[in-house]
Design a protein around this motif. Structure first.
Motif, PDB file in Angstrom:
ATOM      1  N   MET A  40       0.851  -1.181   0.000  1.00  0.00           N
ATOM      2  CA  MET A  40       0.000   0.000   0.000  1.00  0.00           C
ATOM      3  C   MET A  40       0.893   1.239   0.000  1.00  0.00           C
ATOM      4  SD  MET A  40      -2.541   1.452   2.940  1.00  0.00           S
ATOM      5  CE  MET A  40      -4.128   0.838   2.498  1.00  0.00           C
ATOM      6  N   LYS A  41       0.505   2.207  -0.782  1.00  0.00           N
ATOM      7  CA  LYS A  41       1.259   3.456  -0.851  1.00  0.00           C
ATOM      8  C   LYS A  41       1.137   4.215   0.470  1.00  0.00           C
ATOM      9  CE  LYS A  41       1.932   7.541  -3.516  1.00  0.00           C
ATOM     10  NZ  LYS A  41       1.436   8.624  -4.218  1.00  0.00           N
ATOM     11  N   GLU A  42       2.254   4.830   0.879  1.00  0.00           N
ATOM     12  CA  GLU A  42       2.264   5.605   2.115  1.00  0.00           C
ATOM     13  C   GLU A  42       1.376   6.834   1.988  1.00  0.00           C
ATOM     14  OE1 GLU A  42       5.783   7.376   4.473  1.00  0.00           O
ATOM     15  OE2 GLU A  42       6.440   5.400   3.734  1.00  0.00           O
ATOM     16  N   LEU A  43       0.768   7.237   3.096  1.00  0.00           N
ATOM     17  CA  LEU A  43      -0.070   8.433   3.093  1.00  0.00           C
ATOM     18  C   LEU A  43       0.795   9.684   3.009  1.00  0.00           C
ATOM     19  CD1 LEU A  43      -2.672   7.475   5.840  1.00  0.00           C
ATOM     20  CD2 LEU A  43      -2.940   7.356   3.357  1.00  0.00           C
ATOM     21  N   SER A  44       0.192  10.770   2.613  1.00  0.00           N
ATOM     22  CA  SER A  44       0.890  12.050   2.513  1.00  0.00           C
ATOM     23  C   SER A  44       1.447  12.469   3.863  1.00  0.00           C
ATOM     24  CB  SER A  44      -0.089  13.116   2.013  1.00  0.00           C
ATOM     25  OG  SER A  44       0.460  14.401   2.145  1.00  0.00           O
TER      26      SER A  44
END
Length: 166
Positions: free
Chosen positions: A1-5
């Motif tokens: 999963m892509k990291e959050l901002s």
């Protein structure tokens, strides 16, 4: 999963929420939020009941987000009067859903990512957040109690050293 901002990583909970927790902990009077200790006036409740039950005008519904035409025309007329120049209600008036949205719209209009913005401190908590969310960097200049004036040299240094937008 892509990291959050990480844009909001420096944010803490709001001062209002923090003061509410402290007030609750010590049984203090909470002046950080509008929690009146009295009921609304009867006339107000009766008017609300009448308006809310009338299906035709729908005063209890959200308005259109750009503001009603009548309101924009009234704002344009008022600004024309004070500014002495024509104001087009459909092109020169911006209506927002509250002051927080208005401040964010203004910040995103005048700043670019990487710009620096001078903010006098103490300040309303959204000034720093709006600056950061706009991609700009806040530069805080203290206001000195009890008169809350500022040191001109500190302000000049903030502009000289950081080239802020405001």
């Amino acid at each position: 999963m892509k990291e959050l901002s990480n844009r909001t990583a420096r944010f803490t909970d709001s001062v209002i929420r923090r003061m509410t927790r402290i007030s609750n902990k010590y049984g203090a009077v909470n002046l950080s939020q509008g929690f009146p200790d009295f009921d609304p006036p009867v006339q107000l409740l009766e008017s609300l009941s009448t308006i809310a039950s009338d299906p035709k005008p729908l005063y209890h519904q959200y308005s259109i987000t750009l503001g009603s035409q009548a309101m924009r025309e009234a704002l344009a007329a008022k600004q024309e009067h004070f500014m002495g120049m024509p104001i087009n209600p459909n092109e020169n008036i911006v209506v927002t859903c509250g002051s927080t949205e208005a401040m964010m719209a203004a910040m995103m209009t005048v700043t670019n990512p990487g710009d620096k913005v001078v903010i006098f401190s103490p300040f309303y908590e959204n000034y720093g957040a709006d600056t950061i969310l706009s991609g700009a960097e806040p530069i805080y200049v203290p206001l000195n109690p009890p008169t809350f004036d500022f040191d001109r040299e500190v302000l000049e240094a903030a502009f000289r050293d950081n080239e802020p937008k405001a």
